[in-house]
Design a protein around this motif. Structure first.
Motif, PDB file in Angstrom:
ATOM      1  N   VAL A  82       8.391  37.091  10.946  1.00  0.00           N
ATOM      2  CA  VAL A  82       8.835  37.820  12.149  1.00  0.00           C
ATOM      3  C   VAL A  82       9.265  36.682  13.331  1.00  0.00           C
ATOM      4  O   VAL A  82       8.185  35.893  13.778  1.00  0.00           O
ATOM      5  CB  VAL A  82       7.686  38.546  12.640  1.00  0.00           C
ATOM      6  CG1 VAL A  82       7.492  39.254  14.043  1.00  0.00           C
ATOM      7  CG2 VAL A  82       7.173  39.553  11.728  1.00  0.00           C
ATOM      8  N   ASP A  83      10.461  36.754  13.565  1.00  0.00           N
ATOM      9  CA  ASP A  83      10.828  35.694  14.520  1.00  0.00           C
ATOM     10  C   ASP A  83      11.330  36.268  15.886  1.00  0.00           C
ATOM     11  O   ASP A  83      12.375  37.116  16.084  1.00  0.00           O
ATOM     12  CB  ASP A  83      12.133  35.111  13.897  1.00  0.00           C
ATOM     13  CG  ASP A  83      12.948  34.066  14.645  1.00  0.00           C
ATOM     14  OD1 ASP A  83      12.271  33.786  15.723  1.00  0.00           O
ATOM     15  OD2 ASP A  83      14.081  33.716  14.285  1.00  0.00           O
ATOM     16  N   ILE A  84      10.265  36.156  16.519  1.00  0.00           N
ATOM     17  CA  ILE A  84      10.676  36.680  18.254  1.00  0.00           C
ATOM     18  C   ILE A  84      10.869  35.637  19.248  1.00  0.00           C
ATOM     19  O   ILE A  84      12.095  35.767  19.705  1.00  0.00           O
ATOM     20  CB  ILE A  84       9.444  37.302  18.767  1.00  0.00           C
ATOM     21  CG1 ILE A  84       8.962  38.603  17.702  1.00  0.00           C
ATOM     22  CG2 ILE A  84       9.465  37.827  20.048  1.00  0.00           C
ATOM     23  CD1 ILE A  84       7.552  39.119  18.179  1.00  0.00           C
ATOM     24  N   PHE A  85      10.638  34.497  19.071  1.00  0.00           N
ATOM     25  CA  PHE A  85      10.976  33.433  19.877  1.00  0.00           C
ATOM     26  C   PHE A  85      11.404  32.079  19.287  1.00  0.00           C
ATOM     27  O   PHE A  85      12.072  31.403  19.716  1.00  0.00           O
ATOM     28  CB  PHE A  85       9.479  32.946  20.687  1.00  0.00           C
ATOM     29  CG  PHE A  85       8.853  33.856  21.169  1.00  0.00           C
ATOM     30  CD1 PHE A  85       9.500  34.574  22.446  1.00  0.00           C
ATOM     31  CD2 PHE A  85       7.551  34.548  20.914  1.00  0.00           C
ATOM     32  CE1 PHE A  85       8.962  35.525  23.215  1.00  0.00           C
ATOM     33  CE2 PHE A  85       7.026  35.777  21.625  1.00  0.00           C
ATOM     34  CZ  PHE A  85       7.557  36.088  22.833  1.00  0.00           C
ATOM     35  N   TYR A  86      10.905  31.977  17.819  1.00  0.00           N
ATOM     36  CA  TYR A  86      11.341  30.705  17.147  1.00  0.00           C
ATOM     37  C   TYR A  86      12.810  30.621  17.215  1.00  0.00           C
ATOM     38  O   TYR A  86      13.074  29.131  17.282  1.00  0.00           O
ATOM     39  CB  TYR A  86      10.723  30.968  15.540  1.00  0.00           C
ATOM     40  CG  TYR A  86      10.955  29.931  14.774  1.00  0.00           C
ATOM     41  CD1 TYR A  86       9.963  28.620  14.525  1.00  0.00           C
ATOM     42  CD2 TYR A  86      12.088  29.716  13.798  1.00  0.00           C
ATOM     43  CE1 TYR A  86      10.510  27.827  13.807  1.00  0.00           C
ATOM     44  CE2 TYR A  86      12.315  28.563  12.960  1.00  0.00           C
ATOM     45  CZ  TYR A  86      11.576  27.421  13.065  1.00  0.00           C
ATOM     46  OH  TYR A  86      11.596  26.550  12.077  1.00  0.00           O
ATOM     47  N   GLN A  87      13.517  31.465  16.893  1.00  0.00           N
ATOM     48  CA  GLN A  87      15.046  31.410  16.796  1.00  0.00           C
ATOM     49  C   GLN A  87      15.409  30.577  17.998  1.00  0.00           C
ATOM     50  O   GLN A  87      16.579  29.943  17.863  1.00  0.00           O
ATOM     51  CB  GLN A  87      15.852  32.439  16.388  1.00  0.00           C
ATOM     52  CG  GLN A  87      17.169  32.357  16.175  1.00  0.00           C
ATOM     53  CD  GLN A  87      17.782  33.719  15.654  1.00  0.00           C
ATOM     54  OE1 GLN A  87      17.036  34.835  15.572  1.00  0.00           O
ATOM     55  NE2 GLN A  87      19.150  33.791  15.386  1.00  0.00           N
ATOM     56  N   LYS A  88      15.313  31.016  18.999  1.00  0.00           N
ATOM     57  CA  LYS A  88      15.442  30.439  20.365  1.00  0.00           C
ATOM     58  C   LYS A  88      14.923  28.963  20.960  1.00  0.00           C
ATOM     59  O   LYS A  88      15.482  28.471  21.738  1.00  0.00           O
ATOM     60  CB  LYS A  88      15.152  31.241  21.462  1.00  0.00           C
ATOM     61  CG  LYS A  88      15.768  32.787  21.529  1.00  0.00           C
ATOM     62  CD  LYS A  88      16.898  33.101  21.801  1.00  0.00           C
ATOM     63  CE  LYS A  88      17.495  34.459  21.769  1.00  0.00           C
ATOM     64  NZ  LYS A  88      18.423  34.825  20.967  1.00  0.00           N
TER      65      LYS A  88
END
Length: 183
Positions: A82-88
């Motif tokens: 679950v990628d909410i912040f990681y990608q940014k």
């Protein structure tokens, strides 16, 4: 990886190569899964013939596909997250998150699985456990050993990833390894 790389990075590269090869070999078993399952179905419903050994071989292969390729999937960043912040996050913060995840979650789960499955696998080997089905395969102990393959390959991949994370956080990861993994 060239000999000029530090020994720890060479070790990480060897682990990566080992898990990649294991994962690729296991991935080829999906072909056997399709063909083996089709043959079992055709024999059973087309000819009324049971093929217990083939059914069990498909089951063993199924276990190997998922457990044997898990570390390779981790290496390729292919597990669901679950990628909410990681990608940014910038690359260094992503590396920190990955490292903490390995230390706080992955390695303890590997230790837990190893601890809880060791006797299960060892007892199976002690008796050379075989199928309880007539006509079944004689090596259930090998199937149970796949659990330890999962644990060992994931733990090794976690160690390799932690080595690379350490170098990345120190700003010393060679350029060809500094790229973000693609799944």
């Amino acid at each position: 990886m060239s000999p000029s790389h530090p020994p720890l990075l060479r070790a990480a590269g060897l682990i990566d190569a080992l898990n990649q090869r294991l994962g690729q070999l296991c991935a080829w078993l999906t072909l056997f899964l399709v063909v083996g399952t089709a043959i079992v179905v055709i024999l059973r419903y087309g000819f009324g013939i049971g093929a217990i050994a083939l059914q069990e071989a498909v089951m063993y292969a199924h276990a190997l596909v998922f457990m044997g390729a898990a570390a390779w999937t981790l290496q390729r960043n292919g597990h669901v997250r679950v990628d909410i912040f990681y990608q940014k996050f910038p690359a260094r913060r992503q590396a920190l998150v990955d490292g903490l995840g390995h230390v706080l979650f992955l390695l303890p789960v590997c230790l837990f699985l190893a601890w809880n499955s060791w006797d299960y696998v060892a007892n199976s080997w002690a008796t050379f456990e075989s199928s309880s089905e007539s006509g079944g395969l004689k090596f259930v102990y090998l199937q149970k050993t796949i659990i330890l393959v999962l644990v060992l390959s994931l733990a090794l991949q976690a160690i390799a990833d932690l080595i690379k994370v350490g170098y990345r956080l120190a700003g010393r990861l060679p350029e060809e390894q500094a790229e973000v993994k693609h799944g």
